[in-house]
Design an enzyme around this catalytic site. Structure first.
Site, mmCIF file in Angstrom:
data_model
loop_
_atom_site.group_PDB
_atom_site.id
_atom_site.type_symbol
_atom_site.label_atom_id
_atom_site.label_comp_id
_atom_site.label_asym_id
_atom_site.label_seq_id
_atom_site.Cartn_x
_atom_site.Cartn_y
_atom_site.Cartn_z
ATOM 1 N N GLU A 140 0.759 -1.189 -0.057
ATOM 2 C CA GLU A 140 0.077 0.212 0.076
ATOM 3 C C GLU A 140 0.808 1.207 -0.053
ATOM 4 O O GLU A 140 1.934 1.157 0.259
ATOM 5 C CB GLU A 140 -0.869 0.089 1.178
ATOM 6 N N GLU A 155 4.761 -0.663 1.192
ATOM 7 C CA GLU A 155 4.596 -0.796 -0.302
ATOM 8 C C GLU A 155 4.516 -2.193 -0.552
ATOM 9 O O GLU A 155 4.713 -2.690 -1.750
ATOM 10 C CB GLU A 155 5.931 -0.119 -0.886
#
Length: 352
Positions: A174, A317
């Protein structure tokens, strides 16, 4: 909320092959249990795929991005524009997740779930925008029930599409300035934990910043008074579009019996919501690592999860999930390729 939200159907693992898988693992040329967690992982993957010879195909990393209105309350040292800048960095191949995913031959799909920016077309970008960022949940719910349902459905469809194209292992990452604040609120409410134990430094807050972040969450929780037994309402009240879409994708991936590689604090908070909707989703999850973000270890304990790595990461991420992928490969490879005592003509331990 329930009337507009999708109904997910995640089946519990079929355990019919468990004894055979365990026997295959135990008969490899090694002492019993000598490969530790890799043995547990091999058994889990075999059960997920319901085969004695599992295979990992077309691994994909889904990186969900969205902006958060709660940034207006001063919960992050970074401005909101960094979300869109990092999405462009992902698409250019320059972020940490790009480096680690390339190393593992893992494709990245960047999902615009709700970034406050319109991106140009790109082959690795999925346009699934629910809105131009959420509302400030300090004042009002982060999203409407309709937006939450849209995000859940969008995530599910995305996961189903990736699996239909041949993937059976999916990582979840994310990006969203302010999303540790959303994740902390979700964990505090759903697990009924003190806010202070769920709040960390995020992208680099000092002590005063952490205290302010906790105060913002506490004020919002007191204001909204959402019950922990209503996970969809909790998600709509405090979540981000990227978190809600990740929830739908996790449940959708489990519906299609894929392996879910769970990253750090925000991804695990999304899984927490998913597990309150369909508890069986946890059986499909491989927990990549314990991040250095305060609250993640506590959350993993709440889920009775045992992460593979502890490297002090707190980047998000999907980086931890990408780094853990070789361990998943190793578990599958030893199950498929390692000789048995009988095939190698090696004497077994004398139990006399």
């Amino acid at each position: 909320m329930m009337a507009t939200s999708p109904v997910f159907s995640v089946e519990p693992l079929n355990k019919s092959l468990q004894a055979e898988l365990k026997a295959s693992i135990d008969n490899k040329t090694k002492p019993l249990g000598a490969l530790g967690v890799l043995e547990t992982l091999a058994l889990q993957v075999g059960l997920i795929q319901n085969t004695l010879t599992p295979a990992l195909q077309r691994p994909v990393m889904l990186v969900f991005a969205g902006d958060h209105g709660v940034v207006e309350a001063g919960v992050s040292p970074y401005p909101q524009v960094v979300t869109q800048q990092m999405v462009l960095n992902f698409l250019a191949g320059g972020a940490g997740i790009n480096v680690f995913a390339r190393q593992q031959n893992m494709r990245i799909r960047v999902v615009d779930a709700g970034v406050n920016h319109e991106f140009p077309a790109h082959p690795d970008l999925i346009r699934a925008k629910v809105g131009m960022g959420t509302n400030n949940f300090l004042d009002t719910p982060a999203m409407t029930t309709e937006q939450c349902a849209q995000a859940l459905c969008g995530g599910r469809a995305l996961a189903h599409a990736e699996i239909a194209s041949g993937s059976n292992v999916m990582g979840f990452g994310e990006m969203g300035i302010g999303n540790t604040t959303s994740a902390s609120a979700l964990v505090a409410v759903l697990c009924k934990l003190p806010v202070e134990s769920c709040v960390g430094r995020g992208t680099g807050l000092d002590d005063a910043g952490v205290a302010k972040k906790a105060a913002v969450i506490s004020t919002a929780i007191d204001r909204h008074q959402v019950s922990a037994d209503q996970p969809l309402q909790v998600l709509a009240t405090y979540g981000g579009f990227e978190i809600a879409m990740m929830v739908g994708a996790m449940l959708g991936a489990a519906e299609r019996k894929a392996i879910l590689l769970i990253d750090g604090f925000i991804a695990t908070a999304a899984l927490l919501v998913a597990s309150r909707i369909a508890p069986e989703v946890l059986e499909y999850c491989v927990f990549a690592h314990c991040s250095d973000e305060s609250g993640h270890d506590l959350l993993l304990q709440q889920l009775n999860a045992k992460p593979l790595l502890n490297l002090g990461l707190r980047l998000g991420e999907g980086t931890g999930a990408a780094l853990a992928y070789p361990l998943l490969q190793a578990a599958v490879n030893f199950l498929n390729q390692m000789a048995s005592f009988s095939s190698a003509n090696i004497s077994r331990q004398d139990n006399a």
